[in-house]
Scaffold this active site. Sequence first.
Site, PDB file in Angstrom:
ATOM      1  N   PHE A 130      25.650 -19.761  -0.779  1.00 55.55           N
ATOM      2  CA  PHE A 130      25.931 -19.169   0.527  1.00 55.55           C
ATOM      3  C   PHE A 130      26.179 -20.293   1.517  1.00 55.55           C
ATOM      4  O   PHE A 130      25.326 -21.164   1.712  1.00 55.55           O
ATOM      5  CB  PHE A 130      24.773 -18.300   1.007  1.00 55.55           C
ATOM      6  CG  PHE A 130      25.045 -17.648   2.336  1.00 55.55           C
ATOM      7  CD1 PHE A 130      25.834 -16.513   2.401  1.00 55.55           C
ATOM      8  CD2 PHE A 130      24.530 -18.176   3.510  1.00 55.55           C
ATOM      9  CE1 PHE A 130      26.103 -15.907   3.630  1.00 55.55           C
ATOM     10  CE2 PHE A 130      24.791 -17.582   4.738  1.00 55.55           C
ATOM     11  CZ  PHE A 130      25.582 -16.444   4.795  1.00 55.55           C
ATOM     12  N   ASP A 215      24.991 -28.836   1.193  1.00 50.97           N
ATOM     13  CA  ASP A 215      24.695 -27.883   2.261  1.00 50.97           C
ATOM     14  C   ASP A 215      23.175 -27.815   2.413  1.00 50.97           C
ATOM     15  O   ASP A 215      22.489 -27.158   1.635  1.00 50.97           O
ATOM     16  CB  ASP A 215      25.278 -26.516   1.900  1.00 50.97           C
ATOM     17  CG  ASP A 215      24.992 -25.448   2.945  1.00 50.97           C
ATOM     18  OD1 ASP A 215      24.047 -25.628   3.741  1.00 50.97           O
ATOM     19  OD2 ASP A 215      25.695 -24.424   2.948  1.00 50.97           O
ATOM     20  N   LYS A 244      20.153 -24.493  11.335  1.00 50.06           N
ATOM     21  CA  LYS A 244      18.876 -23.779  11.302  1.00 50.06           C
ATOM     22  C   LYS A 244      17.743 -24.559  11.966  1.00 50.06           C
ATOM     23  O   LYS A 244      17.655 -24.615  13.179  1.00 50.06           O
ATOM     24  CB  LYS A 244      18.532 -23.366   9.875  1.00 50.06           C
ATOM     25  CG  LYS A 244      19.420 -22.218   9.365  1.00 50.06           C
ATOM     26  CD  LYS A 244      18.901 -21.615   8.092  1.00 50.06           C
ATOM     27  CE  LYS A 244      19.770 -20.456   7.613  1.00 50.06           C
ATOM     28  NZ  LYS A 244      19.652 -19.249   8.454  1.00 50.06           N
TER      29      LYS A 244
END
Length: 451
Positions: A130, A215, A244
């Site tokens: 993702f 990532d 995040k």
Amino acid sequence: MSGLVARWRQTMMDNYGTPPLALVSGSGAVVVDEAGREYVDLLGGIAVNALGHAHPAVVAAVSKQVATLGHVSNLYVAEPPVALAELLLALAGRPGRVFFANSGAEANEAAFKLSRLTGRSHVVATEGGFHGRTMGALALTGQPAKADPFRPLPGEVSHVPYGDVAALEAAVTDATAMVILEPIQGENGVVVPPAGYLTAARRITARHGALLVLDEVQTGVGRTGHWFAHQAEGVEPDLVTLAKGLGGGLPIGACLAFGPAADLLRPGSHGTTFGGNPVSCAAALAVVSTIASEGLLDHVKRVGERLRRGIEALGHPLVAEVRGAGLLLGVVLTGPASGAVTAALRTAGFLVNPVQPDVVRLAPPLILGTAQVDAFLTALPAALDAARTDLPAALDAARTDLPAALDAARTDLPAAVDAARADLPAAASAAASPAPSDAAVPTPRTTETNT
């Protein structure tokens, strides 16, 4: 239905559904709903609130910065983004350059664009991975349910099984621009690759001259007990993407580039209005400084291990295993009961995430205390018992729905076949027609594949 929840339902687009709970305040790892009830937050805004809620260091940094200099755009230089870029490169332990964005998806979009500047276009990503929901990041995402409604997507992207070195080796060629991987697949259920997988990816990409992009949107900024999860394996990627937890609740993303990749972007080749906003960068500086000064990397390892071992020690028949690292953990269940477990824990005063039907994700603030861990471990067996009671009914409902779904598919199949037959003569006639001149044929940029 509460007042805030009802207002949400009336005004917000339905892409999230309607959340079951409205929160109004928080402090540390505890949040409060509009009825005044407290919950231990074991999700942290999906791994965002690294220092929890209303941490004094973040509050002070943001308050001071917004009262001094707010948004100035990237037409001018400000101290916070420069200081943050210097700090991130120092944590990486390598010289490089940083591009600031507003989210993880945008950080991955930057990596995608950087890969095009190598002169190559083929990209290798992983099944279950993702990387965001913007069109470019979605093309990299290996989750068909999220991607299929929006095809055709950009890129020439091949998806290979995550953790499979042989599949990765077979997919990467001298035409590959980049390989993008998560050190741990968060949205896929906290899936951990075999030991040495990232090292193998570095070896494969180096051999073919492809960029290795890691990532770390979910795993970075101390989440696994390291500044960046890949540091546990000693790997040196070409690009690292972050977001995040970096801003401690404020929106910020970053793409770190090393070696030749650091010089690919030239003036005018990429940009974003809010990227590197001084207020968000001030928050990020406070987050990183606090993690360092309070020794939170070691704390994350200790508390994460306490949480993992405590869940495993329950020996509950609904728990198959606990996987992950630090304070990014997935409680893998023996059946599709994560929704029921989440609901039962919410009733007991704990917020978790049913990231997959059979996986409950835990990504609490890095400041989570041992007393809060122990309280969760005390409440968990009853929640698992309640979910286990509901599981047979859920399975029976699925079994009941399956024949109807199959019958519907069988009913639709003849019509689909007839439609295809009806279209076939026209398609054959078009194929037999002379091709237009080269000047009239648009050249496609890329095609997307999923292997």
